[in-house]
Design a protein around this motif. Structure first.
Motif, PDB file in Angstrom:
ATOM      1  N   ASP A  28    -103.418  66.729  31.160  1.00  0.00           N
ATOM      2  CA  ASP A  28    -103.630  67.351  29.853  1.00  0.00           C
ATOM      3  C   ASP A  28    -104.326  66.401  28.884  1.00  0.00           C
ATOM      4  N   ILE A  29    -103.918  65.140  28.921  1.00  0.00           N
ATOM      5  CA  ILE A  29    -104.529  64.173  28.015  1.00  0.00           C
ATOM      6  C   ILE A  29    -105.935  63.812  28.491  1.00  0.00           C
ATOM      7  N   MET A  30    -106.039  63.591  29.796  1.00  0.00           N
ATOM      8  CA  MET A  30    -107.255  63.048  30.393  1.00  0.00           C
ATOM      9  C   MET A  30    -108.396  64.061  30.429  1.00  0.00           C
ATOM     10  N   LEU A  31    -108.081  65.268  30.843  1.00  0.00           N
ATOM     11  CA  LEU A  31    -109.148  66.237  31.081  1.00  0.00           C
ATOM     12  C   LEU A  31    -109.206  67.340  30.034  1.00  0.00           C
ATOM     13  N   ARG A  32    -108.139  67.501  29.281  1.00  0.00           N
ATOM     14  CA  ARG A  32    -108.119  68.617  28.341  1.00  0.00           C
ATOM     15  C   ARG A  32    -107.992  68.182  26.892  1.00  0.00           C
ATOM     16  N   GLY A  33    -107.989  66.877  26.672  1.00  0.00           N
ATOM     17  CA  GLY A  33    -107.975  66.373  25.300  1.00  0.00           C
ATOM     18  C   GLY A  33    -106.698  66.622  24.511  1.00  0.00           C
ATOM     19  N   LYS A  34    -105.623  66.965  25.226  1.00  0.00           N
ATOM     20  CA  LYS A  34    -104.366  67.173  24.501  1.00  0.00           C
ATOM     21  C   LYS A  34    -103.763  65.838  24.090  1.00  0.00           C
ATOM     22  N   MET A  35    -103.007  65.859  23.011  1.00  0.00           N
ATOM     23  CA  MET A  35    -102.454  64.610  22.505  1.00  0.00           C
ATOM     24  C   MET A  35    -101.037  64.728  21.987  1.00  0.00           C
ATOM     25  N   SER A  36    -100.499  65.933  21.856  1.00  0.00           N
ATOM     26  CA  SER A  36     -99.193  66.068  21.193  1.00  0.00           C
ATOM     27  C   SER A  36     -98.196  66.876  22.028  1.00  0.00           C
ATOM     28  N   TYR A  37     -96.972  66.595  21.746  1.00  0.00           N
ATOM     29  CA  TYR A  37     -95.814  67.277  22.336  1.00  0.00           C
ATOM     30  C   TYR A  37     -96.027  68.788  22.426  1.00  0.00           C
ATOM     31  N   SER A  38     -96.373  69.392  21.304  1.00  0.00           N
ATOM     32  CA  SER A  38     -96.484  70.859  21.287  1.00  0.00           C
ATOM     33  C   SER A  38     -97.647  71.340  22.146  1.00  0.00           C
ATOM     34  N   GLU A  39     -98.716  70.552  22.222  1.00  0.00           N
ATOM     35  CA  GLU A  39     -99.829  70.941  23.098  1.00  0.00           C
ATOM     36  C   GLU A  39     -99.411  70.878  24.563  1.00  0.00           C
ATOM     37  N   PHE A  40     -98.641  69.865  24.927  1.00  0.00           N
ATOM     38  CA  PHE A  40     -98.172  69.765  26.324  1.00  0.00           C
ATOM     39  C   PHE A  40     -97.286  70.956  26.679  1.00  0.00           C
ATOM     40  N   LEU A  41     -96.453  71.356  25.711  1.00  0.00           N
ATOM     41  CA  LEU A  41     -95.550  72.483  25.955  1.00  0.00           C
ATOM     42  C   LEU A  41     -96.308  73.777  26.236  1.00  0.00           C
ATOM     43  N   GLU A  42     -97.516  73.890  25.694  1.00  0.00           N
ATOM     44  CA  GLU A  42     -98.278  75.134  25.826  1.00  0.00           C
ATOM     45  C   GLU A  42     -98.879  75.331  27.215  1.00  0.00           C
ATOM     46  N   SER A  43     -98.988  74.270  27.993  1.00  0.00           N
ATOM     47  CA  SER A  43     -99.690  74.381  29.277  1.00  0.00           C
ATOM     48  C   SER A  43     -99.068  75.445  30.172  1.00  0.00           C
ATOM     49  N   GLU A  44     -99.888  75.988  31.049  1.00  0.00           N
ATOM     50  CA  GLU A  44     -99.502  77.179  31.802  1.00  0.00           C
ATOM     51  C   GLU A  44     -98.331  76.934  32.748  1.00  0.00           C
ATOM     52  N   GLU A  45     -98.038  75.695  33.071  1.00  0.00           N
ATOM     53  CA  GLU A  45     -96.926  75.438  34.001  1.00  0.00           C
ATOM     54  C   GLU A  45     -95.565  75.482  33.325  1.00  0.00           C
ATOM     55  N   LYS A  46     -95.569  75.495  31.984  1.00  0.00           N
ATOM     56  CA  LYS A  46     -94.329  75.682  31.221  1.00  0.00           C
ATOM     57  C   LYS A  46     -93.268  74.628  31.524  1.00  0.00           C
ATOM     58  N   ILE A  47     -93.589  73.412  31.172  1.00  0.00           N
ATOM     59  CA  ILE A  47     -92.617  72.317  31.329  1.00  0.00           C
ATOM     60  C   ILE A  47     -91.470  72.510  30.331  1.00  0.00           C
ATOM     61  N   ALA A  48     -90.258  72.185  30.758  1.00  0.00           N
ATOM     62  CA  ALA A  48     -89.100  72.293  29.868  1.00  0.00           C
ATOM     63  C   ALA A  48     -89.099  71.136  28.877  1.00  0.00           C
ATOM     64  N   THR A  49     -88.508  71.377  27.718  1.00  0.00           N
ATOM     65  CA  THR A  49     -88.582  70.363  26.660  1.00  0.00           C
ATOM     66  C   THR A  49     -87.873  69.065  27.033  1.00  0.00           C
ATOM     67  N   ASN A  50     -86.740  69.190  27.714  1.00  0.00           N
ATOM     68  CA  ASN A  50     -86.020  67.958  28.073  1.00  0.00           C
ATOM     69  C   ASN A  50     -86.805  67.139  29.098  1.00  0.00           C
ATOM     70  N   ILE A  51     -87.464  67.815  30.030  1.00  0.00           N
ATOM     71  CA  ILE A  51     -88.286  67.104  31.010  1.00  0.00           C
ATOM     72  C   ILE A  51     -89.470  66.441  30.309  1.00  0.00           C
ATOM     73  N   LEU A  52     -90.087  67.175  29.406  1.00  0.00           N
ATOM     74  CA  LEU A  52     -91.254  66.625  28.702  1.00  0.00           C
ATOM     75  C   LEU A  52     -90.884  65.364  27.933  1.00  0.00           C
ATOM     76  N   VAL A  53     -89.801  65.435  27.159  1.00  0.00           N
ATOM     77  CA  VAL A  53     -89.359  64.255  26.405  1.00  0.00           C
ATOM     78  C   VAL A  53     -89.119  63.089  27.349  1.00  0.00           C
ATOM     79  N   ASN A  54     -88.437  63.379  28.456  1.00  0.00           N
ATOM     80  CA  ASN A  54     -88.123  62.309  29.409  1.00  0.00           C
ATOM     81  C   ASN A  54     -89.382  61.703  30.023  1.00  0.00           C
ATOM     82  N   ARG A  55     -90.341  62.542  30.427  1.00  0.00           N
ATOM     83  CA  ARG A  55     -91.565  62.015  31.060  1.00  0.00           C
ATOM     84  C   ARG A  55     -92.406  61.217  30.076  1.00  0.00           C
ATOM     85  N   LEU A  56     -92.501  61.706  28.834  1.00  0.00           N
ATOM     86  CA  LEU A  56     -93.260  60.960  27.820  1.00  0.00           C
ATOM     87  C   LEU A  56     -92.624  59.589  27.611  1.00  0.00           C
TER      88      LEU A  56
END
Lengths: 135, 135
Positions: A28-56
């Motif tokens: 998302d960051i590399m190829l799609r120019g995303k930079m923020s938590y909320s942008e990552f959440l929007e991706s079509e794979e639908k990552i859960a918020t707790n997983i996202l926080v943990n991975r970041l």
DNA sequence: CTTTGTACTTGCAAAATGCAATAACAAATA
DNA sequence: TATTTGTTATTGCATTTTGCAAGTACAAAG
């Protein structure tokens, strides 16, 4: 950092990003120019918020991402690739190439074909784009 | 095959081998010439038997590995890479390169340096070696 | 001083993993 | 034939990770 399973460079790498989500955030960051938590959440794979926080958190601890306050919005964070993160580009491109080759219904088949035709050029182009954004 | 999270080629790829073990099995076959269940068990990362059985099954279902009876020992199975499996080589090499670059104590640093000097040649060499073994 | 946006936390169920023991079965050996 | 060995696979159970839904904290905007 959790303990390494071995000193094999492949094993060490998988200890860091060997899961179903980390490389999607990188993508998302590399190829799609995303930079923020909320942008990552929007991706079509639908990552859960707790997983996202943990991975970041893990990716930041591993010095693959950097985290800073957005100048435009002080309650927002901006995640950028470090040099170590940018160096994941060839891996991401190769995975995309393989995935495009062996999957029908791939919406980015054009990019896949471009990669197969001139992988080194595609990587160089993205690197150039990323060069100015690295933290 | 489990359901795909999206049609993104990166996501599709990670659906297949996005875990801590699959690519280590691929590595063992691809770079270390291993071919059997018991050889995989011996690797320094110490994969559990139930995980190994499950990953071999998935990789075979995904047509990345082929499974056949050993001619020398009829109670032994031989796992080989298919063309789809061999095509993972660039991914494995890039992951090894990145891992070697960002990890001290890496016993294969020489190979890492060789890769950085001439990645394409290294890939070509392994491909040549694997070409005669593909199923 | 209420609403909105952003980042993160919590609780709980489901799935994956780690670990130890054991089973099935062919080949080799006694 | 009976026993042992090697190889592959299964089972049970504890632990960890993930998926999902709801809620919290806090700054900015109106």
């Amino acid at each position: 950092m959790k303990k390494k399973r071995s000193d094999c460079p492949i094993s060490c790498s998988l200890d860091v990003f060997g899961d179903k989500w980390s490389l999607l955030i990188i993508r998302d960051i590399m190829l799609r120019g995303k930079m923020s938590y909320s942008e990552f959440l929007e991706s079509e794979e639908k990552i859960a918020t707790n997983i996202l926080v943990n991975r970041l958190k893990v990716l930041e601890e591993e010095n693959i991402l950097s985290k800073s306050v957005s100048p435009a919005n002080k309650s927002k964070f901006i995640y950028r690739l470090t040099q170590k993160g940018v160096d994941l580009l060839p891996i991401v491109i190769e995975i995309m190439d393989w995935g495009a080759r062996y999957n029908e219904n791939c919406p980015r088949r054009e990019l896949g074909k471009k990669i197969q035709k001139d992988k080194i050029k595609v990587i160089a182009e993205y690197l150039e784009k990323l060069r100015n954004e690295v933290d």
